[in-house]
Design an enzyme around this catalytic site. Structure first.
Site, short mmCIF file in Angstrom:
data_model
loop_
_atom_site.label_atom_id
_atom_site.label_comp_id
_atom_site.label_asym_id
_atom_site.label_seq_id
_atom_site.Cartn_x
_atom_site.Cartn_y
_atom_site.Cartn_z
CB CYS A 125 83.77 -2.36 13.84
SG CYS A 125 85.15 -3.51 14.10
NE ARG A 172 81.15 -3.34 16.56
CZ ARG A 172 81.02 -2.04 16.82
NH1 ARG A 172 79.82 -1.47 16.72
NH2 ARG A 172 82.06 -1.30 17.15
CG ASP A 190 81.39 -1.91 21.01
OD1 ASP A 190 81.81 -3.07 21.16
OD2 ASP A 190 82.08 -0.89 21.23
P1 4NP Z 1 84.79 -3.89 17.54
O1 4NP Z 1 84.68 -4.02 19.14
O2 4NP Z 1 84.77 -2.40 17.23
O3 4NP Z 1 83.55 -4.58 17.06
O4 4NP Z 1 86.07 -4.57 17.14
C1 4NP Z 1 85.48 -3.31 20.02
C2 4NP Z 1 86.78 -3.73 20.25
C3 4NP Z 1 87.57 -3.04 21.15
C4 4NP Z 1 87.07 -1.94 21.82
C5 4NP Z 1 85.75 -1.52 21.58
C6 4NP Z 1 84.98 -2.21 20.67
N1 4NP Z 1 87.88 -1.25 22.77
O5 4NP Z 1 87.38 -0.30 23.38
O6 4NP Z 1 89.06 -1.63 22.94
#
Ligand code: 4NP
Length: 161
Positions: free
Chosen positions: A9, A15, A127
């Site tokens: 991800c 995720r 997300d």
């Molecule tokens: P992930 O979620 O991609 O599912 O781990 C996110 C975690 C951090 C961020 C965005 C999505 N961020 O912008 O820091």
């Protein structure tokens, strides 16, 4: 040789660690721990070294009774060689991974996670980072569906039992 899965991800704190841990849970239930190995990574460097997001862990704990293990790392080029299948959570992740495969030789190893869903018609795992609790719960539901489909897919290909 074990079959190796990499879940990817953006941040590797919501995720993809959920997908990795849910898949490991299913693999253990099916006594396939020596046949399938899971890892996860993020396309970004934002959260390198961080544990899974506590809101994500709360959802996994509440809905499935599992704790999310692992520390965030960034996707690296050698992952193309080292893993058999690379599962992107959304289209942006998918594009960012393929962009790193400059020769295109690994493109068949990269798939969208929701390709393996059967109960949900989502095409991406949304997300949840800037949203509320329901978004995290939805991620768990979608990933359980996708992981079950993925295990069946690997089983059909590899006759693991
Ligand atoms: P992930 O979620 O991609 O599912 O781990 C996110 C975690 C951090 C961020 C965005 C999505 N961020 O912008 O820091």
């Amino acid at each position: 040789m074990a079959y190796k899965l990499l879940f990817v991800c953006l941040g590797n704190i919501c995720r993809s660690p959920s997908a990795e841990n849910i898949m490991n849970h299913l693999i253990a239930e099916n006594n396939l721990s020596d046949r399938i190995i899971c890892d996860s990574a993020g396309t970004s460097s934002y959260h390198i070294g961080s544990p899974p997001d506590r809101r994500m862990n709360a959802a996994a704990s509440k809905k499935l009774g599992i704790q999310l293990r692992g520390r965030a790392r960034q996707f690296e080029i050698s992952d193309f060689r080292d893993f058999d299948l690379i599962l992107a959570m959304d289209r942006e992740n998918y594009q960012n991974i393929l962009y790193l495969d400059s020769t295109g030789q690994y493109q068949d190893k990269v798939r969208l996670m929701c390709d393996f869903c059967s109960r949900y018609s989502f095409t991406e795992v949304p997300d949840p980072y800037y949203g509320g609790v329901e978004g995290f719960n939805q991620v768990i539901d979608l990933l359980v569906d996708a992981c079950e489909g993925l295990l069946e897919h690997i089983n059909n290909q590899k006759s693991l039992h």
